[in-house]
Motif scaffolding. Structure first.
Motif, PDB file in Angstrom:
ATOM      1  N   GLY A 222      13.795  -8.668  -1.901  1.00 15.07           N
ATOM      2  CA  GLY A 222      12.609  -7.841  -2.000  1.00 15.07           C
ATOM      3  C   GLY A 222      12.698  -6.683  -2.968  1.00 15.07           C
ATOM      4  N   PHE A 223      13.524  -6.805  -4.023  1.00 17.93           N
ATOM      5  CA  PHE A 223      13.483  -5.773  -5.056  1.00 17.93           C
ATOM      6  C   PHE A 223      12.245  -5.987  -5.922  1.00 17.93           C
ATOM      7  N   THR A 224      11.902  -4.978  -6.671  1.00 20.72           N
ATOM      8  CA  THR A 224      10.800  -5.118  -7.611  1.00 20.72           C
ATOM      9  C   THR A 224      11.346  -5.781  -8.870  1.00 20.72           C
ATOM     10  N   ALA A 225      10.713  -6.880  -9.298  1.00 22.50           N
ATOM     11  CA  ALA A 225      11.222  -7.593 -10.467  1.00 22.50           C
ATOM     12  C   ALA A 225      10.245  -7.450 -11.626  1.00 22.50           C
ATOM     13  N   VAL A 226      10.785  -7.156 -12.795  1.00 17.86           N
ATOM     14  CA  VAL A 226       9.962  -7.102 -14.000  1.00 17.86           C
ATOM     15  C   VAL A 226      10.577  -8.068 -14.990  1.00 17.86           C
ATOM     16  N   LEU A 227       9.870  -9.167 -15.232  1.00 19.64           N
ATOM     17  CA  LEU A 227      10.429 -10.226 -16.068  1.00 19.64           C
ATOM     18  C   LEU A 227       9.675 -10.304 -17.383  1.00 19.64           C
ATOM     19  N   VAL A 228      10.411 -10.077 -18.469  1.00 18.48           N
ATOM     20  CA  VAL A 228       9.822 -10.281 -19.793  1.00 18.48           C
ATOM     21  C   VAL A 228      10.145 -11.701 -20.218  1.00 18.48           C
ATOM     22  N   THR A 229       9.127 -12.412 -20.646  1.00 19.67           N
ATOM     23  CA  THR A 229       9.390 -13.801 -21.044  1.00 19.67           C
ATOM     24  C   THR A 229       8.428 -14.251 -22.138  1.00 19.67           C
ATOM     25  N   HIS A 230       8.905 -15.162 -22.966  1.00 16.34           N
ATOM     26  CA  HIS A 230       8.034 -15.791 -23.958  1.00 16.34           C
ATOM     27  C   HIS A 230       7.338 -17.001 -23.367  1.00 16.34           C
ATOM     28  N   ASP A 231       7.869 -17.440 -22.241  1.00 19.09           N
ATOM     29  CA  ASP A 231       7.448 -18.699 -21.657  1.00 19.09           C
ATOM     30  C   ASP A 231       6.379 -18.420 -20.605  1.00 19.09           C
TER      31      ASP A 231
ATOM     32  N   SER B 275       0.824  -1.203   0.000  1.00 19.32           N
ATOM     33  CA  SER B 275       0.000   0.000   0.000  1.00 19.32           C
ATOM     34  C   SER B 275       0.862   1.259   0.000  1.00 19.32           C
ATOM     35  N   GLY B 276       2.139   1.088   0.258  1.00 15.48           N
ATOM     36  CA  GLY B 276       3.051   2.228   0.325  1.00 15.48           C
ATOM     37  C   GLY B 276       3.374   2.765  -1.051  1.00 15.48           C
ATOM     38  N   PRO B 277       4.468   3.488  -1.162  1.00 10.78           N
ATOM     39  CA  PRO B 277       4.836   4.069  -2.453  1.00 10.78           C
ATOM     40  C   PRO B 277       5.102   2.972  -3.469  1.00 10.78           C
ATOM     41  N   PRO B 278       4.725   3.216  -4.705  1.00 15.40           N
ATOM     42  CA  PRO B 278       4.921   2.179  -5.716  1.00 15.40           C
ATOM     43  C   PRO B 278       6.396   2.003  -6.036  1.00 15.40           C
ATOM     44  N   GLY B 279       6.724   0.807  -6.502  1.00 13.15           N
ATOM     45  CA  GLY B 279       8.074   0.567  -7.004  1.00 13.15           C
ATOM     46  C   GLY B 279       8.319   1.470  -8.194  1.00 13.15           C
ATOM     47  N   PHE B 280       7.383   1.469  -9.105  1.00 13.53           N
ATOM     48  CA  PHE B 280       7.391   2.456 -10.185  1.00 13.53           C
ATOM     49  C   PHE B 280       5.987   2.621 -10.730  1.00 13.53           C
ATOM     50  N   GLU B 281       5.802   3.692 -11.444  1.00 13.66           N
ATOM     51  CA  GLU B 281       4.473   4.066 -11.888  1.00 13.66           C
ATOM     52  C   GLU B 281       4.592   4.589 -13.307  1.00 13.66           C
ATOM     53  N   ILE B 282       3.921   3.908 -14.235  1.00 11.85           N
ATOM     54  CA  ILE B 282       3.982   4.310 -15.642  1.00 11.85           C
ATOM     55  C   ILE B 282       2.630   4.879 -16.030  1.00 11.85           C
ATOM     56  N   ARG B 283       2.636   6.082 -16.616  1.00 12.34           N
ATOM     57  CA  ARG B 283       1.376   6.739 -16.984  1.00 12.34           C
ATOM     58  C   ARG B 283       1.397   7.155 -18.447  1.00 12.34           C
ATOM     59  N   GLY B 284       0.407   6.681 -19.183  1.00 10.92           N
ATOM     60  CA  GLY B 284       0.211   7.132 -20.576  1.00 10.92           C
ATOM     61  C   GLY B 284       1.451   7.023 -21.433  1.00 10.92           C
ATOM     62  N   LEU B 285       2.168   5.924 -21.289  1.00  8.25           N
ATOM     63  CA  LEU B 285       3.453   5.797 -21.971  1.00  8.25           C
ATOM     64  C   LEU B 285       3.275   5.499 -23.460  1.00  8.25           C
ATOM     65  N   VAL B 286       3.864   6.351 -24.271  1.00  5.69           N
ATOM     66  CA  VAL B 286       3.825   6.175 -25.723  1.00  5.69           C
ATOM     67  C   VAL B 286       5.253   6.196 -26.229  1.00  5.69           C
TER      68      VAL B 286
ATOM     69  N   GLY C 109       0.188   4.067 -25.154  1.00 10.30           N
ATOM     70  CA  GLY C 109      -0.555   4.377 -23.948  1.00 10.30           C
ATOM     71  C   GLY C 109      -0.563   3.249 -22.948  1.00 10.30           C
ATOM     72  N   VAL C 110       0.568   3.032 -22.309  1.00  5.88           N
ATOM     73  CA  VAL C 110       0.658   1.982 -21.291  1.00  5.88           C
ATOM     74  C   VAL C 110       0.553   2.626 -19.913  1.00  5.88           C
ATOM     75  N   ASP C 111      -0.367   2.114 -19.105  1.00  9.37           N
ATOM     76  CA  ASP C 111      -0.460   2.532 -17.707  1.00  9.37           C
ATOM     77  C   ASP C 111      -0.162   1.314 -16.844  1.00  9.37           C
ATOM     78  N   LEU C 112       0.731   1.497 -15.897  1.00  6.18           N
ATOM     79  CA  LEU C 112       1.121   0.347 -15.081  1.00  6.18           C
ATOM     80  C   LEU C 112       1.648   0.860 -13.749  1.00  6.18           C
ATOM     81  N   VAL C 113       0.997   0.445 -12.680  1.00  5.95           N
ATOM     82  CA  VAL C 113       1.502   0.802 -11.356  1.00  5.95           C
ATOM     83  C   VAL C 113       1.951  -0.481 -10.676  1.00  5.95           C
ATOM     84  N   VAL C 114       3.195  -0.528 -10.317  1.00  9.85           N
ATOM     85  CA  VAL C 114       3.739  -1.753  -9.741  1.00  9.85           C
ATOM     86  C   VAL C 114       4.213  -1.464  -8.323  1.00  9.85           C
ATOM     87  N   PRO C 115       3.602  -2.112  -7.337  1.00  7.75           N
ATOM     88  CA  PRO C 115       4.030  -1.873  -5.960  1.00  7.75           C
ATOM     89  C   PRO C 115       5.440  -2.368  -5.721  1.00  7.75           C
ATOM     90  N   ARG C 116       6.075  -1.741  -4.759  1.00 10.80           N
ATOM     91  CA  ARG C 116       7.444  -2.118  -4.455  1.00 10.80           C
ATOM     92  C   ARG C 116       7.510  -3.580  -4.032  1.00 10.80           C
TER      93      ARG C 116
END
Ligand SMILES: Nc1ncnc2c1ncn2[C@@H]1O[C@H](COP(=O)(O)OP(=O)(O)OP(=O)(O)O)[C@@H](O)[C@H]1O
Ligand SMILES: [Mg+2]
Lengths: 254, 277
Positions: free
Chosen positions: B201-210, B24-35, B46-53
């Motif tokens: 406890g870092f924020t992980a963003v994993l791109v995968t085909h699998d 509920s605290g500050p987000p790890g990162f916050e993406i707004r209206g990304l083009v 236009g990607v919106d994405l809020v990812v908690p820490r």
């Protein structure tokens, strides 16, 4: 096979040739005024060594070779770095350099004699010019060939330009730089031989020309052999340096 | 818009240690209206994405849908055409990115490759000490003095992971880091990745085909389609998860059917999947 056996196997062929040559000379199949026997060459070697003439000439020639190499090599290396790293520098100088490169540097001998006479400058200039291009071209190619993904990686991890250069770009360009170095060493001796043969008052090439005047064919053959030896020495040195610096390279791992 | 329902229901399991996550605290990162456009070609629209820490987010999508582009923007390697990326209280410098290729310096010993991750943070002996500790974490401490060229593909990728982690980033972006590995090594690496993530406890963003990989590892899976978020689901399965269990298989097939153009009725969830798109 042990390392010693592998090293000595390379000397087997030259040794056989020399023995056959000696035998043929003694049997009278090779005339002494066409090609002197190895023993005659050895005798000439001994005589010149004792008189100090040989060492003096080797010293003079080696000094010319190395000084010319140092001048031409460092300019070539510096320009290769500059043009590999800076687009502006490349746009400004590369076309000119490529044009000059297409002139065989030995074609400049008449001009160089007019400029410098038969002084040291003439030889240094020619050697430096001959050495310049292989070093320049390969340094440039090496830097342009550095994996851009590694450069990007370095940037991601916050490397500043100087650090990026020392840790990523220069090591990445080093294999190509060594190729240039070894090529340049070959050109260095070649240029020097030609220059000394045409215009000099000392050095190995001069010694050979003098001997030809007096029909001392054993000394001529001796000079040729010494050139070959010096060339081999320079190449061995470069290989050793390469092996040490590129220890990380899969090609140098046993 | 996205509607976040935290905390998500996590089935209780005595064996599983859930790391406390400040959702509920500050987000790890916050993406707004990304083009993002590349010479007129819109890749992200236009990607919106809020990812908690501390969240483990997986991004899946067809080839060319803009996953790597999104990750590069997140890591600050490119600038967005429009929109913003806010990094909680951290800087982009606290974001590390790990690629499909390990990108190790062939001319630096394994330990020195890891200290690259401490550029500007530490140097000399302390840096090597920290690097060695990281290497121990990826079980490569005995290879510290070797050249990268003698390591296997999986080992190289582990060195790259150690390098990414040694600077203790807040956000770790992973662009198909396991894509080039064989199936068994992949599963092993997935376990390793999960272990270090839970430890730190870092924020992980994993791109995968699998997709199976995403389901096994992630707290949340985002499906990217033609530069938009097409699906955003939570994965409230207990950890550690195993490949081939019914829950994992069920969620995997749901996401796959969405990726392959399956019906949109799927978007309205059935337990245990919480659908948010
Ligand atoms: N620097 C660039 N210049 C021009 N176009 C680019 C650039 N980077 C990416 N693109 C384009 O953006 C689109 C998305 O690329 P991206 O690499 O993000 O896809 P991806 O989802 O990561 O695909 P994959 O799963 O195959 O890695 C592609 O059509 C690609 O051609
Ligand atoms: Mg990609």
């Amino acid at each position: 096979m042990t390392a010693l056996a592998r090293n000595s196997i390379g000397w087997l062929l030259p040794l056989t040739i020399i023995l056959a040559w000696e035998a043929l000379s003694r049997a009278g199949f090779i005339a002494a005024n066409v090609l002197p026997a190895p023993s005659a060459v050895a005798a000439a070697f001994w005589k010149l060594l004792l008189s100090g003439e040989l060492l003096r000439n080797i010293w003079v020639s080696s000094w010319r070779a190395l000084a010319g190499f140092a001048i031409g090599g460092s300019i070539g290396f510096a320009l290769g770095l500059a043009n590999g790293l800076s687009r502006l520098s490349r746009d400004m100088t590369d076309t000119t350099l490529q044009m000059v490169r297409n002139i065989p540097h030995l074609a400049l001998i008449p001009l160089v004699i007019l400029w410098f006479g038969i002084g040291e400058e003439a030889k240094l200039f020619l050697v430096a010019l001959g050495v310049f291009f292989p070093i320049y071209v390969n340094t440039l190619l090496g830097i342009q060939g550095v994996d851009p993904q590694l450069v990007e990686m370095g940037r991601i991890y916050g490397m500043k330009p100087a650090r990026l250069f020392w840790r990523v770009i220069l090591p990445g360009a080093l294999p190509a730089i060594f190729t240039g170095l070894r090529y340049a060493l070959g050109i260095m001796w070649l240029t020097l031989i030609v220059a000394e043969t045409i215009s000099a008052s000392s050095g190995l090439g001069y010694m050979a020309m003098q001997a030809r005047e007096f029909l001392m064919i054993d000394v001529v053959v001796l000079s040729i052999l010494i050139y070959a030896l010096l060339g081999k020495l320079a190449d061995t040195f470069a290989r050793l340096l390469e092996r040490r610096t590129l220890a990380w390279h899969p090609a140098f791992q046993t | 818009m996205l509607d976040h329902t935290f905390p998500y229901p996590i089935p209780a399991s005595p064996k599983v240690r859930e790391i406390p996550r400040d959702v509920s605290g500050p987000p790890g990162f916050e993406i707004r209206g990304l083009v993002k456009r590349f010479d007129g070609k819109t890749v992200l629209q236009g990607v919106d994405l809020v990812v908690p820490r501390g969240q483990f987010l997986a991004i899946v999508g067809k080839s060319g849908c803009g996953k790597s582009t999104l990750l590069r923007l997140l890591a600050g390697l490119d600038q967005p055409t429009e929109g913003t990326i806010r990094h909680g209280d951290a800087q982009t410098a606290d974001t590390r990115i790990m690629f499909q290729e390990p990108r190790l310096l062939p001319w630096a010993r394994v330990v020195d490759n890891v200290t690259v991750g401490l550029t500007g943070i530490a140097s000399g002996k302390p840096a090597r000490e920290r690097a060695r500790r990281r290497l121990a974490e990826v079980r490569l401490e005995d290879r510290a003095g070797e050249w990268p060229s003698v390591l296997s593909g999986g080992q190289r990728q582990r060195v790259a992971l150690a390098r990414a982690l040694v600077g203790e980033p807040r956000v770790l972006a992973l662009d198909e880091p396991l894509g080039a590995l064989d199936a068994l090594t992949r599963i092993e690496m997935q376990g390793l990745l999960e272990r270090v993530w839970r430890g730190q406890g870092f924020t992980a963003v994993l791109v995968t085909h699998d997709v199976a990989e995403a389901v096994v590892l992630a707290d949340r899976i985002v499906v990217l389609d033609e530069g938009r978020i097409a699906l955003d689901v939570d994965v409230p399965l207990p950890r550690p998860r195993r490949h081939g269990t019914p829950e994992v298989a069920r969620l995997e097939s749901r996401i796959l059917s969405r990726l392959l153009g399956g019906d949109h009725a799927e978007r309205h969830g059935q337990a245990p999947v919480v659908v948010r798109a």
